[in-house]
Design an enzyme around this catalytic site. Structure first.
Site, PDB file in Angstrom:
ATOM      1  N   ARG A  16       0.841  -1.213   0.000  1.00  0.00           N
ATOM      2  CA  ARG A  16       0.000   0.000   0.000  1.00  0.00           C
ATOM      3  C   ARG A  16       0.874   1.260   0.000  1.00  0.00           C
ATOM      4  NH1 ARG A  16      -0.552   4.750   2.531  1.00  0.00           N
ATOM      5  NH2 ARG A  16      -0.100   3.726   4.521  1.00  0.00           N
ATOM      6  N   HIS A 208       5.632   4.605  12.538  1.00  0.00           N
ATOM      7  CA  HIS A 208       5.551   4.545  11.058  1.00  0.00           C
ATOM      8  C   HIS A 208       6.525   5.606  10.547  1.00  0.00           C
ATOM      9  CE1 HIS A 208       3.038   4.185   7.237  1.00  0.00           C
ATOM     10  NE2 HIS A 208       3.615   5.353   7.036  1.00  0.00           N
ATOM     11  N   HIS A 210       9.032   7.222   7.774  1.00  0.00           N
ATOM     12  CA  HIS A 210       9.577   7.322   6.412  1.00  0.00           C
ATOM     13  C   HIS A 210      11.068   7.648   6.542  1.00  0.00           C
ATOM     14  CE1 HIS A 210       6.012   6.849   3.809  1.00  0.00           C
ATOM     15  NE2 HIS A 210       5.394   7.092   4.966  1.00  0.00           N
ATOM     16  N   CYS A 241       4.528   9.194   0.084  1.00  0.00           N
ATOM     17  CA  CYS A 241       3.134   9.639   0.106  1.00  0.00           C
ATOM     18  C   CYS A 241       2.951  10.663  -1.001  1.00  0.00           C
ATOM     19  CB  CYS A 241       2.777  10.250   1.461  1.00  0.00           C
ATOM     20  SG  CYS A 241       1.106  10.938   1.474  1.00  0.00           S
ATOM     21  N   ASN A 250       9.008   4.263   3.105  1.00  0.00           N
ATOM     22  CA  ASN A 250       9.075   3.887   4.526  1.00  0.00           C
ATOM     23  C   ASN A 250      10.446   3.294   4.809  1.00  0.00           C
ATOM     24  OD1 ASN A 250       6.185   3.188   3.415  1.00  0.00           O
ATOM     25  ND2 ASN A 250       5.951   3.746   5.548  1.00  0.00           N
TER      26      ASN A 250
HETATM   27  P1  HMG Z   1     -13.268  14.085  -2.089  1.00  0.00           P
HETATM   28  O1  HMG Z   1     -12.801  14.708  -3.352  1.00  0.00           O
HETATM   29  O2  HMG Z   1     -13.478  14.947  -0.908  1.00  0.00           O
HETATM   30  O3  HMG Z   1     -14.541  13.197  -2.273  1.00  0.00           O
HETATM   31  O4  HMG Z   1     -12.299  12.893  -1.778  1.00  0.00           O
HETATM   32  P2  HMG Z   1     -15.969  13.514  -2.652  1.00  0.00           P
HETATM   33  O5  HMG Z   1     -16.781  12.864  -1.586  1.00  0.00           O
HETATM   34  O6  HMG Z   1     -16.191  14.978  -2.946  1.00  0.00           O
HETATM   35  O7  HMG Z   1     -16.029  12.721  -4.034  1.00  0.00           O
HETATM   36  C1  HMG Z   1     -15.234  13.040  -5.144  1.00  0.00           C
HETATM   37  C2  HMG Z   1     -15.141  11.832  -6.040  1.00  0.00           C
HETATM   38  O8  HMG Z   1     -14.392  10.801  -5.366  1.00  0.00           O
HETATM   39  C3  HMG Z   1     -16.486  11.188  -6.365  1.00  0.00           C
HETATM   40  O9  HMG Z   1     -16.373  10.608  -7.636  1.00  0.00           O
HETATM   41  C4  HMG Z   1     -16.614  10.102  -5.324  1.00  0.00           C
HETATM   42  O10 HMG Z   1     -17.461   9.038  -5.759  1.00  0.00           O
HETATM   43  C5  HMG Z   1     -15.190   9.621  -5.237  1.00  0.00           C
HETATM   44  P3  HMG Z   1     -16.834  11.375  -8.977  1.00  0.00           P
HETATM   45  O11 HMG Z   1     -18.306  11.606  -8.760  1.00  0.00           O
HETATM   46  O12 HMG Z   1     -16.059  12.679  -9.025  1.00  0.00           O
HETATM   47  O13 HMG Z   1     -16.502  10.428 -10.074  1.00  0.00           O
HETATM   48  N1  HMG Z   1     -14.878   8.991  -3.963  1.00  0.00           N
HETATM   49  C6  HMG Z   1     -14.258   7.812  -3.854  1.00  0.00           C
HETATM   50  N2  HMG Z   1     -13.819   6.936  -4.783  1.00  0.00           N
HETATM   51  C7  HMG Z   1     -13.218   5.818  -4.312  1.00  0.00           C
HETATM   52  N3  HMG Z   1     -13.035   5.551  -3.010  1.00  0.00           N
HETATM   53  C8  HMG Z   1     -13.477   6.419  -2.075  1.00  0.00           C
HETATM   54  C9  HMG Z   1     -14.117   7.601  -2.487  1.00  0.00           C
HETATM   55  N4  HMG Z   1     -14.632   8.646  -1.817  1.00  0.00           N
HETATM   56  C10 HMG Z   1     -15.098   9.502  -2.733  1.00  0.00           C
HETATM   57  N5  HMG Z   1     -13.280   6.129  -0.791  1.00  0.00           N
HETATM   58  C11 HMG Z   1     -11.080  11.255  -0.599  1.00  0.00           C
HETATM   59  C12 HMG Z   1     -12.132  12.362  -0.498  1.00  0.00           C
HETATM   60  C13 HMG Z   1     -10.534  11.027   0.802  1.00  0.00           C
HETATM   61  C14 HMG Z   1     -11.743   9.995  -1.121  1.00  0.00           C
HETATM   62  C15 HMG Z   1      -9.949  11.670  -1.574  1.00  0.00           C
HETATM   63  O14 HMG Z   1      -9.442  12.922  -1.199  1.00  0.00           O
HETATM   64  C16 HMG Z   1      -8.829  10.662  -1.641  1.00  0.00           C
HETATM   65  O15 HMG Z   1      -9.014   9.549  -2.125  1.00  0.00           O
HETATM   66  N6  HMG Z   1      -7.609  11.049  -1.214  1.00  0.00           N
HETATM   67  C17 HMG Z   1      -6.436  10.189  -1.259  1.00  0.00           C
HETATM   68  C18 HMG Z   1      -6.049   9.800   0.137  1.00  0.00           C
HETATM   69  C19 HMG Z   1      -4.856   8.863   0.104  1.00  0.00           C
HETATM   70  O16 HMG Z   1      -4.974   7.729  -0.306  1.00  0.00           O
HETATM   71  N7  HMG Z   1      -3.656   9.341   0.561  1.00  0.00           N
HETATM   72  C20 HMG Z   1      -2.492   8.531   0.647  1.00  0.00           C
HETATM   73  C21 HMG Z   1      -2.597   7.556   1.779  1.00  0.00           C
HETATM   74  S1  HMG Z   1      -2.366   8.312   3.398  1.00  0.00           S
HETATM   75  C22 HMG Z   1      -0.669   8.129   3.660  1.00  0.00           C
HETATM   76  O17 HMG Z   1       0.034   7.710   2.788  1.00  0.00           O
HETATM   77  C23 HMG Z   1      -0.126   8.453   5.034  1.00  0.00           C
HETATM   78  C24 HMG Z   1       0.169   7.197   5.872  1.00  0.00           C
HETATM   79  O18 HMG Z   1       1.042   6.307   5.188  1.00  0.00           O
HETATM   80  C25 HMG Z   1       0.821   7.588   7.211  1.00  0.00           C
HETATM   81  C26 HMG Z   1       2.003   8.543   7.037  1.00  0.00           C
HETATM   82  O19 HMG Z   1       2.991   8.165   6.385  1.00  0.00           O
HETATM   83  O20 HMG Z   1       1.894   9.650   7.522  1.00  0.00           O
HETATM   84  C27 HMG Z   1      -1.131   6.429   6.190  1.00  0.00           C
HETATM   85 MG    MG Z   2       3.212   6.494   5.167  1.00  0.00          MG
END
Ligand code: HMG
Ligand code: MG
Length: 304
Positions: A16, A208, A210, A241, A250
């Site tokens: 992931r 966690h 990086h 990220c 990471n």
């Molecule tokens: P949004 O733009 O606020 O969502 O996204 P919305 O509710 O306004 O919807 C917009 C569109 O997204 C719509 O589709 C929804 O259906 C769709 P459209 O009508 O435009 O075709 N949608 C989704 N599609 C699939 N899965 C969903 C979903 N929700 C809405 N769950 C959202 C909000 C959070 C979904 C968006 O901003 C997003 O996907 N962001 C990406 C977040 C992400 O994956 N970040 C990386 C992981 S976090 C990380 O790496 C940190 C971590 O490792 C710890 C660290 O290192 O710090 C964990």
């Molecule tokens: Mg991370």
């Protein structure tokens, strides 16, 4: 300062956190093959995918198909990221039994990552966690930017402690503190975990880290000294990220396993097979493994 534990649990996040930010998007068969190989190395917690917008994070597209095809051996967990109800619906439909919800210490990162404020994300996630727990699904919590924010700089440690407690109050079995930018240094990390552990017991905390600034392994050791024994890591040091510009992968799982084994701490992970897997997945991505241990191990002639 705690004595070192006899065992540590590694949460492998390569499929992931690792793959989400690689230049090459892998097909589902290769992502599944990676998960299977990691299981064969002895890993029992493998973060397999993310139910997020495929437009925002294209490499995690198809996580539902992947989750449907995951094996189901006893004692192995495959958490997947879930940011909202839409993601939870998809995760439940794919049969996920483990999810991870995520928020951040910094407002700007929260907006860039999940298009909402920290308060809004907590509100969303408490509903998600309640529904997941009602369905018998385990919920892990992530807090990003615990050392610095890529947009705002330093963050307040008290805010980290407060938000970690909020995630526990939602019913998370564990909260993983993410040094998203990899700027944290060991003494800072030790102090941070000592502070947070006044609100959340250390056996409910994970580190966690990086490795952007090369502090990953040292930070694992610092957190160990604070009594933490769960660490997220990514095979081959994959990833980063997409919403933290300049952040690299990471800390590499093989670097962590090598360090822990040198301290006499059992992980259940076979280092030779892990290095083999790091070399295999890195080759699929068209680059050498980022980790020092994989390179040294290969150089020693033990791995081809
Ligand atoms: P949004 O733009 O606020 O969502 O996204 P919305 O509710 O306004 O919807 C917009 C569109 O997204 C719509 O589709 C929804 O259906 C769709 P459209 O009508 O435009 O075709 N949608 C989704 N599609 C699939 N899965 C969903 C979903 N929700 C809405 N769950 C959202 C909000 C959070 C979904 C968006 O901003 C997003 O996907 N962001 C990406 C977040 C992400 O994956 N970040 C990386 C992981 S976090 C990380 O790496 C940190 C971590 O490792 C710890 C660290 O290192 O710090 C964990
Ligand atoms: Mg991370």
């Amino acid at each position: 300062m705690s004595a070192l534990p006899a065992r540590a649990r590694i949460v492998e996040v390569g499929p992931r956190d690792g793959l989400q930010n690689e230049a090459v998007a892998l097909d589902i068969d290769t992502r599944l093959e990676l998960v299977r190989r990691l299981m064969d190395c002895g890993l029992r917690d493998i973060e397999a995918g993310a139910f997020v917008s495929p437009r925002r994070v294209p490499n995690m597209a198809g996580s539902g198909d992947l989750a449907r095809r995951l094996p189901a051996p006893e004692g192995v967990h495959f958490p997947c990221l879930v940011p909202n109800d839409t993601g939870l619906d998809a995760a439940l439909a794919a049969g996920c039994r483990d999810i991870a919800v995520f928020t951040a210490v910094s407002e700007t990162f929260s907006q860039r990552n999940t298009a909402c404020s920290v308060a809004e994300s907590l509100q969303r996630l408490s509903g998600v966690a309640r529904r997941a727990l009602d369905a018998g699904v385990r919920v892990r919590g992530y807090l990003s930017c615990v050392a610095t924010c890529p947009y705002e700089g330093p963050v307040a440690a008290e805010r980290v402690a407060d938000l970690a407690q909020r995630l526990m109050d939602m019913g998370c079995y564990e909260v993983s503190l993410g040094d998203t930018t990899g700027t944290g240094t060991p003494e800072q990390i030790r102090r941070l975990f000592d502070l947070v552990s006044r609100r959340v017991p250390t056996d409910r905390l994970a580190g966690h880290f990086h490795d952007t600034w090369g502090m990953g392994v040292a930070n694992v050791y610092a957190a160990l000294l604070s009594g933490v024994s769960v660490f997220d890591a990514s095979v081959g040091g994959l990833g980063g990220c997409p919403f933290a510009p300049g952040a690299s992968g990471n800390v590499a799982t093989e670097d962590v396993v090598y360090m822990l084994s040198g301290a006499g701490i059992e992980t259940g992970v076979a280092l030779d097979e892990l290095v083999d897997t790091a070399c295999w997945i890195s080759a699929r991505l068209g680059r050498p493994p980022a980790s020092r241990v994989a390179r040294a191990h290969r150089g020693s002639g033990r791995i081809g």
